[in-house]
Design an enzyme around this catalytic site. Sequence first.
Site, PDB file in Angstrom:
ATOM      1  CB  SER A   8      89.349  -0.408  32.685  1.00  0.00           C
ATOM      2  OG  SER A   8      90.697  -0.780  32.511  1.00  0.00           O
ATOM      3  CD  GLU A  38      95.529  -0.280  31.004  1.00  0.00           C
ATOM      4  OE1 GLU A  38      96.030   0.776  30.552  1.00  0.00           O
ATOM      5  OE2 GLU A  38      96.208  -1.274  31.306  1.00  0.00           O
ATOM      6  CE1 TYR A  61      88.890  -1.134  27.390  1.00  0.00           C
ATOM      7  CE2 TYR A  61      90.724  -0.616  28.852  1.00  0.00           C
ATOM      8  CZ  TYR A  61      89.528  -1.261  28.617  1.00  0.00           C
ATOM      9  OH  TYR A  61      88.953  -2.031  29.602  1.00  0.00           O
TER      10      TYR A  61
END
Length: 347
Positions: free
Chosen positions: A130, A132, A153
């Site tokens: 990801s 992120e 996460y």
Amino acid sequence: MKKALITGITGQDGSYLTEFLLSLGYEVHGLIRRSSTFNTGRLEHIYIDPHEPKARLFLHYGDLSDSSQLTNLIYNAQPDDIYHLAAQSHVRVSFDMPEYSGDITGLGTIRILESIRRSGIKCRFYQASSSEMFGTYPPPQNENTPFRPRSPYACAKVMAHWMAINYRDGYNIFAVSGILFNHESPRRSETFVTRKITRGIAMILAEKQKYLFLGNLEPKRDWGFAPEYVEMMWKMLQQDEPRDYIIGTGESHSVQEFIEEAFSYVGLDWREYVRIDPKYFRPTEVENLRANPGKARERLGWEPKATFKELVKIMVDADMRKMDLKPCGEGDRILRERFPSSWWGGD
């Protein structure tokens, strides 16, 4: 006939990837969690009863927390490709459930990699990493950009990402990580901000709600159209050598820009309907993510077909149809002209 195993098959990416692989002639096996209610809505338009001779889609109950079941499934299915898409994928929720997010998103990946190693099968493994993971590192971000995760996460995804690399280096497993920047569609979960916006607009037009409550409107993201991204997952596994790739559009837009574009498309002033609720703010925020997908462009032929504004229109039209409203039409036209009907006919 090649076989693929997909974790997270009932999600946005899993359903589009299933359609794509079936179109290539694959037999597809999917891992789903047992639930007292049906959670296969995104697959209903392509699902065939497994008793039918022509069936090529098979669903198996399981969980990323159960390593023995994962090993049995992988050994029995003998897949050529494994696409690991399942995770606790909501960033804001990961702050409320950090331990669970770490277990499923981080350790879940290790359990699958260990299952591949222990079963001894020769397969290719795709890890859904990801954007992120980059956190506060300034854009544009590429495959060599350091990780600075800002949520449970993202931390779990960094762990999973590096474990895939370690199993590739240590056990010669064909493992690749696709670092996909935000990719959206009409199949995006209603709890994610883009879909929350487009669905909220349809609800307002249908007079089923008055306001749309959101959190921080300033963060910028690199948003693309999800069906295009799943094709790149497959392409990564078709290369001669396993490498990690960035997939994104190379543009970033704020949440407020998404709101402005979506509301203006239906002729509404967003300021009259959007309300800010502090409970949707994250304890730590990622301000700006923007991809540098040069490597994927050169090696995979990556070139996004849908622009940011077109993505917004596609999603708004889809949610208006779901609310039995007449779509504005521009988003539907874009889909008809550029994309296979399977990418939007099942929405």
